[in-house]
Motif scaffolding. Structure first.
Motif, PDB file in Angstrom:
ATOM      1  N   TYR A 295       0.871  -1.174   0.000  1.00 58.58           N
ATOM      2  CA  TYR A 295       0.000   0.000   0.000  1.00 58.58           C
ATOM      3  C   TYR A 295       0.901   1.215   0.000  1.00 58.58           C
ATOM      4  CZ  TYR A 295      -3.113   3.661   1.644  1.00 58.58           C
ATOM      5  OH  TYR A 295      -3.805   4.845   1.760  1.00 58.58           O
ATOM      6  N   THR A 296       0.686   2.098  -0.960  1.00 58.69           N
ATOM      7  CA  THR A 296       1.499   3.310  -1.066  1.00 58.69           C
ATOM      8  C   THR A 296       0.652   4.512  -0.687  1.00 58.69           C
ATOM      9  OG1 THR A 296       2.771   2.324  -2.866  1.00 58.69           O
ATOM     10  CG2 THR A 296       2.958   4.699  -2.566  1.00 58.69           C
ATOM     11  N   THR A 297       1.132   5.273   0.274  1.00 58.74           N
ATOM     12  CA  THR A 297       0.414   6.470   0.699  1.00 58.74           C
ATOM     13  C   THR A 297       1.106   7.710   0.158  1.00 58.74           C
ATOM     14  OG1 THR A 297      -0.345   7.737   2.606  1.00 58.74           O
ATOM     15  CG2 THR A 297       1.707   6.543   2.872  1.00 58.74           C
ATOM     16  N   ARG A 298       0.339   8.731  -0.105  1.00 58.45           N
ATOM     17  CA  ARG A 298       0.900   9.956  -0.679  1.00 58.45           C
ATOM     18  C   ARG A 298       1.122  11.043   0.362  1.00 58.45           C
ATOM     19  NH1 ARG A 298      -2.739  10.504  -6.252  1.00 58.45           N
ATOM     20  NH2 ARG A 298      -2.005   8.580  -7.227  1.00 58.45           N
ATOM     21  N   GLY A 299       0.638  10.821   1.535  1.00 57.89           N
ATOM     22  CA  GLY A 299       0.809  11.863   2.547  1.00 57.89           C
ATOM     23  C   GLY A 299       0.450  11.343   3.921  1.00 57.89           C
ATOM     24  N   GLY A 300       0.328  12.247   4.874  1.00 59.33           N
ATOM     25  CA  GLY A 300      -0.015  11.864   6.230  1.00 59.33           C
ATOM     26  C   GLY A 300       1.210  11.617   7.084  1.00 59.33           C
TER      27      GLY A 300
ATOM     28  N   ARG B 182       9.605   6.097  14.467  1.00 58.53           N
ATOM     29  CA  ARG B 182      10.380   5.170  15.302  1.00 58.53           C
ATOM     30  C   ARG B 182       9.931   3.725  15.152  1.00 58.53           C
ATOM     31  NH1 ARG B 182      13.007   8.474  19.240  1.00 58.53           N
ATOM     32  NH2 ARG B 182      12.416  10.618  18.739  1.00 58.53           N
ATOM     33  N   TRP B 183       8.724   3.522  14.635  1.00 55.56           N
ATOM     34  CA  TRP B 183       8.184   2.168  14.497  1.00 55.56           C
ATOM     35  C   TRP B 183       8.115   1.727  13.032  1.00 55.56           C
ATOM     36  CZ3 TRP B 183       6.938   5.637  18.170  1.00 55.56           C
ATOM     37  CH2 TRP B 183       6.920   5.199  19.502  1.00 55.56           C
ATOM     38  N   THR B 184       8.536   2.584  12.118  1.00 53.76           N
ATOM     39  CA  THR B 184       8.285   2.349  10.697  1.00 53.76           C
ATOM     40  C   THR B 184       9.530   1.878   9.962  1.00 53.76           C
ATOM     41  OG1 THR B 184       6.530   4.026  10.721  1.00 53.76           O
ATOM     42  CG2 THR B 184       7.403   3.400   8.570  1.00 53.76           C
ATOM     43  N   ALA B 185       9.344   0.892   9.083  1.00 49.12           N
ATOM     44  CA  ALA B 185      10.446   0.330   8.298  1.00 49.12           C
ATOM     45  C   ALA B 185      11.036   1.386   7.367  1.00 49.12           C
ATOM     46  CB  ALA B 185       9.941  -0.860   7.480  1.00 49.12           C
TER      47      ALA B 185
ATOM     48  N   SER C 192       6.723  -4.622   6.447  1.00 51.63           N
ATOM     49  CA  SER C 192       6.957  -3.389   7.214  1.00 51.63           C
ATOM     50  C   SER C 192       6.283  -3.485   8.583  1.00 51.63           C
ATOM     51  CB  SER C 192       6.479  -2.154   6.440  1.00 51.63           C
ATOM     52  OG  SER C 192       5.116  -2.214   6.113  1.00 51.63           O
ATOM     53  N   ASP C 193       5.160  -4.223   8.660  1.00 49.74           N
ATOM     54  CA  ASP C 193       4.559  -4.503   9.970  1.00 49.74           C
ATOM     55  C   ASP C 193       5.495  -5.360  10.824  1.00 49.74           C
ATOM     56  OD1 ASP C 193       2.208  -3.063   9.705  1.00 49.74           O
ATOM     57  OD2 ASP C 193       0.963  -4.792   9.186  1.00 49.74           O
ATOM     58  N   VAL C 194       6.235  -6.277  10.180  1.00 48.40           N
ATOM     59  CA  VAL C 194       7.195  -7.111  10.909  1.00 48.40           C
ATOM     60  C   VAL C 194       8.282  -6.239  11.534  1.00 48.40           C
ATOM     61  CG1 VAL C 194       9.026  -8.845  10.642  1.00 48.40           C
ATOM     62  CG2 VAL C 194       6.770  -9.254   9.641  1.00 48.40           C
TER      63      VAL C 194
ATOM     64  N   ILE D 232       9.323   4.605   5.156  1.00 46.51           N
ATOM     65  CA  ILE D 232       9.641   6.023   5.373  1.00 46.51           C
ATOM     66  C   ILE D 232      10.108   6.664   4.069  1.00 46.51           C
ATOM     67  CG2 ILE D 232      11.235   7.615   6.516  1.00 46.51           C
ATOM     68  CD1 ILE D 232      11.211   5.715   8.924  1.00 46.51           C
ATOM     69  N   ALA D 233      10.989   5.967   3.365  1.00 44.20           N
ATOM     70  CA  ALA D 233      11.594   6.540   2.156  1.00 44.20           C
ATOM     71  C   ALA D 233      10.626   6.582   0.980  1.00 44.20           C
ATOM     72  CB  ALA D 233      12.852   5.749   1.782  1.00 44.20           C
ATOM     73  N   PHE D 234       9.869   5.507   0.775  1.00 46.17           N
ATOM     74  CA  PHE D 234       9.023   5.396  -0.424  1.00 46.17           C
ATOM     75  C   PHE D 234       7.539   5.296  -0.105  1.00 46.17           C
ATOM     76  CE2 PHE D 234      13.094   3.120  -1.205  1.00 46.17           C
ATOM     77  CZ  PHE D 234      13.665   4.059  -2.049  1.00 46.17           C
ATOM     78  N   ARG D 235       7.195   5.330   1.191  1.00 43.63           N
ATOM     79  CA  ARG D 235       5.800   5.238   1.647  1.00 43.63           C
ATOM     80  C   ARG D 235       5.114   3.977   1.140  1.00 43.63           C
ATOM     81  NH1 ARG D 235       3.541   9.735   4.305  1.00 43.63           N
ATOM     82  NH2 ARG D 235       5.114  11.342   4.613  1.00 43.63           N
ATOM     83  N   LYS D 236       5.899   2.897   1.055  1.00 43.91           N
ATOM     84  CA  LYS D 236       5.360   1.599   0.656  1.00 43.91           C
ATOM     85  C   LYS D 236       5.244   0.714   1.891  1.00 43.91           C
ATOM     86  CE  LYS D 236       6.637   1.234  -4.222  1.00 43.91           C
ATOM     87  NZ  LYS D 236       5.250   1.090  -4.686  1.00 43.91           N
TER      88      LYS D 236
END
Length: 267
Positions: A67-72, A77-80, A93-95, A84-88
């Motif tokens: 899932y790719t997000t465009r904003g928000g 600290r919890w994100t792969a 990434s949950d792992v 962070i880099a590509f919003r994918k």
């Protein structure tokens, strides 16, 4: 309030419950995108359930879909790193986030990456830094965290595999007796060892009582501290460092070296 009051096997049981909930989400092709200790409910029997699905999304396939997000906003600290880099966002990434939750649980709620800024977190993760083991954390659990924090998402374990790993640890409490040697060390803490003092690989290895490997390092062309900062576990094996304890000691120092270099400590 309960710091140190639980047995390791109880904490493993909590983590197993969280992993089981995440396995269910993954199996029905959902990604959570905001897995953190603050979003886990715990009852009096230490049964854990996943909560807060405000950022959750359904994907076509748990193994390849994203899932790719465009904003928000992103909980950095919890994100792969790829999220962070590509919003994918993917189940992988949950792992990564689950690895951070493991660290939170084993540190009794300490803030991941302490008082670092989000930019410090992003920069140091990209340089290869990973959180060291919390105080009294079993080595097997810290290794699970490190597996979850593999930079290449395809190398991270699935939630089904994580559940099996935690089941094995629960059934064999003796496997939790060996404590990870690094004690929650913050490489940006003023009290952390100053890697600037080492002007050569020889000085660095000798400080770690690893001078026996100097000839191997020289032969392979690892002759500068910058080269040392790029070493991986696979590199160390190639260099003849095959003892697990020696690999761990060197890799812990390499992580601190990377973090201090990226923060401008080294010249």
């Amino acid at each position: 309030a309960n710091d140190g009051k639980f047995q390791a096997v109880q904490l493993v049981g909590m983590l197993r419950g969280i992993a089981s909930g995440m396995q269910y989400l993954s199996d029905i092709n959902y990604i959570h995108r905001d897995l953190a200790a603050r979003n886990v409910l715990v009852n009096n029997n230490l049964v854990c359930k996943i909560a807060d699905f405000g950022l959750s999304r359904e994907i076509e396939c748990a193994t390849e879909g994203d899932y790719t997000t465009r904003g928000g906003k992103i909980p950095v600290r919890w994100t792969a790193p790829e999220a962070i880099a590509f919003r994918k966002f993917t189940s992988a990434s949950d792992v990564w986030s689950f690895g951070i939750v493991c660290w939170e649980v084993m540190s009794y709620g300490e803030r991941p990456y302490w008082n670092w800024s989000n930019q410090d977190v992003i920069k140091n993760i990209e340089k290869g830094y990973r959180l060291s083991a919390p105080m009294d954390c079993p080595e097997a659990l810290h290794q699970l965290m490190l597996d979850c924090w593999q930079k290449e998402r395809s190398y991270r374990p699935s939630f089904a595999s994580i559940v099996k790993t935690l089941d094995k640890l629960s059934r064999c409490p003796d496997s939790l007796r060996k404590i990870a040697v690094n004690k929650n060390q913050n490489p940006l803490d003023p009290r952390a060892p100053d890697m600037m003092q080492f002007k050569s690989v020889s000085e660095w290895l000798n400080s770690l009582k690893m001078g026996r490997y100097l000839e191997n390092f020289d032969h392979a062309g690892v002759s500068t501290m910058e080269a040392a900062a790029g070493l991986t576990r696979k590199n160390l094996t190639t260099l003849g460092v095959t003892l697990a304890g020696h690999q761990k000691k060197l890799l812990n120092s390499v992580q601190m070296l990377r973090a201090q270099m990226s923060d401008g400590f080294l010249v």
